[in-house]
Scaffold this motif. Structure first.
Motif, PDB file in Angstrom:
ATOM      1  N   PRO A  14      60.170  33.637  58.630  1.00 46.69           N
ATOM      2  CA  PRO A  14      58.924  34.287  58.195  1.00 46.69           C
ATOM      3  C   PRO A  14      57.723  33.948  59.094  1.00 46.69           C
ATOM      4  O   PRO A  14      56.924  34.832  59.424  1.00 46.69           O
ATOM      5  CB  PRO A  14      58.711  33.754  56.775  1.00 46.69           C
ATOM      6  CG  PRO A  14      60.072  33.341  56.312  1.00 46.69           C
ATOM      7  CD  PRO A  14      60.769  32.841  57.542  1.00 46.69           C
ATOM      8  N   ALA A  15      57.620  32.702  59.516  1.00 45.08           N
ATOM      9  CA  ALA A  15      56.508  32.306  60.389  1.00 45.08           C
ATOM     10  C   ALA A  15      56.647  32.955  61.766  1.00 45.08           C
ATOM     11  O   ALA A  15      55.649  33.407  62.353  1.00 45.08           O
ATOM     12  CB  ALA A  15      56.456  30.788  60.514  1.00 45.08           C
ATOM     13  N   ALA A  16      57.867  33.025  62.280  1.00 41.50           N
ATOM     14  CA  ALA A  16      58.089  33.667  63.577  1.00 41.50           C
ATOM     15  C   ALA A  16      57.768  35.159  63.494  1.00 41.50           C
ATOM     16  O   ALA A  16      57.154  35.733  64.399  1.00 41.50           O
ATOM     17  CB  ALA A  16      59.531  33.454  64.034  1.00 41.50           C
ATOM     18  N   LEU A 106      52.306  27.974  73.525  1.00 41.79           N
ATOM     19  CA  LEU A 106      52.386  26.935  72.498  1.00 41.79           C
ATOM     20  C   LEU A 106      53.113  25.750  73.100  1.00 41.79           C
ATOM     21  O   LEU A 106      54.158  25.929  73.740  1.00 41.79           O
ATOM     22  CB  LEU A 106      53.162  27.426  71.273  1.00 41.79           C
ATOM     23  CG  LEU A 106      52.530  28.540  70.464  1.00 41.79           C
ATOM     24  CD1 LEU A 106      53.493  29.007  69.375  1.00 41.79           C
ATOM     25  CD2 LEU A 106      51.211  28.083  69.871  1.00 41.79           C
ATOM     26  N   ALA A 107      52.571  24.545  72.906  1.00 41.42           N
ATOM     27  CA  ALA A 107      53.198  23.335  73.434  1.00 41.42           C
ATOM     28  C   ALA A 107      53.240  22.264  72.361  1.00 41.42           C
ATOM     29  O   ALA A 107      52.293  22.137  71.574  1.00 41.42           O
ATOM     30  CB  ALA A 107      52.426  22.821  74.645  1.00 41.42           C
ATOM     31  N   VAL A 108      54.332  21.514  72.330  1.00 42.31           N
ATOM     32  CA  VAL A 108      54.463  20.397  71.396  1.00 42.31           C
ATOM     33  C   VAL A 108      55.065  19.199  72.120  1.00 42.31           C
ATOM     34  O   VAL A 108      55.958  19.341  72.949  1.00 42.31           O
ATOM     35  CB  VAL A 108      55.319  20.750  70.161  1.00 42.31           C
ATOM     36  CG1 VAL A 108      54.625  21.781  69.291  1.00 42.31           C
ATOM     37  CG2 VAL A 108      56.706  21.217  70.539  1.00 42.31           C
ATOM     38  N   THR A 109      54.543  18.028  71.773  1.00 46.71           N
ATOM     39  CA  THR A 109      55.076  16.769  72.269  1.00 46.71           C
ATOM     40  C   THR A 109      54.905  15.742  71.166  1.00 46.71           C
ATOM     41  O   THR A 109      53.836  15.660  70.558  1.00 46.71           O
ATOM     42  CB  THR A 109      54.392  16.335  73.587  1.00 46.71           C
ATOM     43  OG1 THR A 109      54.984  15.120  74.048  1.00 46.71           O
ATOM     44  CG2 THR A 109      52.888  16.187  73.458  1.00 46.71           C
ATOM     45  N   LEU A 160      54.226  27.752  65.049  1.00 39.64           N
ATOM     46  CA  LEU A 160      54.225  29.209  64.877  1.00 39.64           C
ATOM     47  C   LEU A 160      52.962  29.671  64.152  1.00 39.64           C
ATOM     48  O   LEU A 160      52.354  30.678  64.520  1.00 39.64           O
ATOM     49  CB  LEU A 160      55.479  29.653  64.121  1.00 39.64           C
ATOM     50  CG  LEU A 160      56.801  29.453  64.877  1.00 39.64           C
ATOM     51  CD1 LEU A 160      57.986  29.640  63.940  1.00 39.64           C
ATOM     52  CD2 LEU A 160      56.894  30.372  66.079  1.00 39.64           C
ATOM     53  N   GLU A 161      52.547  28.917  63.147  1.00 41.88           N
ATOM     54  CA  GLU A 161      51.318  29.232  62.416  1.00 41.88           C
ATOM     55  C   GLU A 161      50.097  29.118  63.332  1.00 41.88           C
ATOM     56  O   GLU A 161      49.216  29.983  63.318  1.00 41.88           O
ATOM     57  CB  GLU A 161      51.187  28.270  61.240  1.00 41.88           C
ATOM     58  CG  GLU A 161      49.960  28.473  60.387  1.00 41.88           C
ATOM     59  CD  GLU A 161      49.899  27.440  59.275  1.00 41.88           C
ATOM     60  OE1 GLU A 161      48.998  26.583  59.311  1.00 41.88           O
ATOM     61  OE2 GLU A 161      50.771  27.482  58.381  1.00 41.88           O
TER      62      GLU A 161
END
Length: 171
Positions: A14-16, A106-109, A160-161
């Protein structure tokens, strides 16, 4: 093979889809730069049929060296602030944007655990960053609870949000 309801790809659908709809309306394309999620954000995006219309590419930069080689994150920035830091997350997002044909990155670490944490950066510490062409790069510190799978899933959902919100924000 039976898929568990807690499958992160399924849980993130749903978020995607919400992010996909926002990108499609504005005719924008997404790139991801992932460390602690190991490609799960890209996986959630590309699980949707038609994602080639809005998903440009995903880069998994798990090691510090890959952050430098794939995304252009300066090694001295990582040495000064650590891989799990606002500075590195921002540099990852900006590097992903610069090394792609996307409009939003979007980046995450982070530290998904169960090991690798410290008093200063405990397990569940994640930095999320987003960069959009022509806009100021944003970042957010997440302090997440749960086991490795829960931390990774929460990171995917929040990324995603954040992407959806970044698309909706005025330029």
């Amino acid at each position: 093979m039976e898929v568990a309801v807690s499958d992160p790809i399924e849980a993130a659908e749903p978020a995607a889809r919400s992010l996909a709809d926002a990108l499609l309306v504005r005719r924008l394309r997404l790139v991801t730069a992932e460390s602690c999620t190991g490609g799960l954000i890209a996986g959630a995006c590309t699980a949707l049929a038609g994602s080639s219309e809005w998903f440009e590419r995903g880069m998994v930069s798990y090691s510090n060296e890959s952050k430098t080689e794939l995304l252009g994150v300066p090694a001295d920035l990582i040495a000064r602030h650590g891989a799990v830091s606002e500075e590195v997350a921002r540099a990852m997002a900006e590097g992903a944007l610069a090394h792609s044909r996307a409009d939003l990155a979007l980046a995450v670490t982070g530290i998904a655990g169960p090991t690798g944490g410290s008093p200063a950066k405990p397990v569940g510490t994640v930095w999320l960053a987003w960069a959009r062409t022509g806009a100021v790069t944003g970042a957010r510190l997440l302090q997440l609870d749960g086991d490795r799978a829960a931390i990774r899933l929460q990171t995917v959902l929040l990324a995603l949000e954040a992407g959806r919100d970044a698309v909706a924000a005025p330029e």
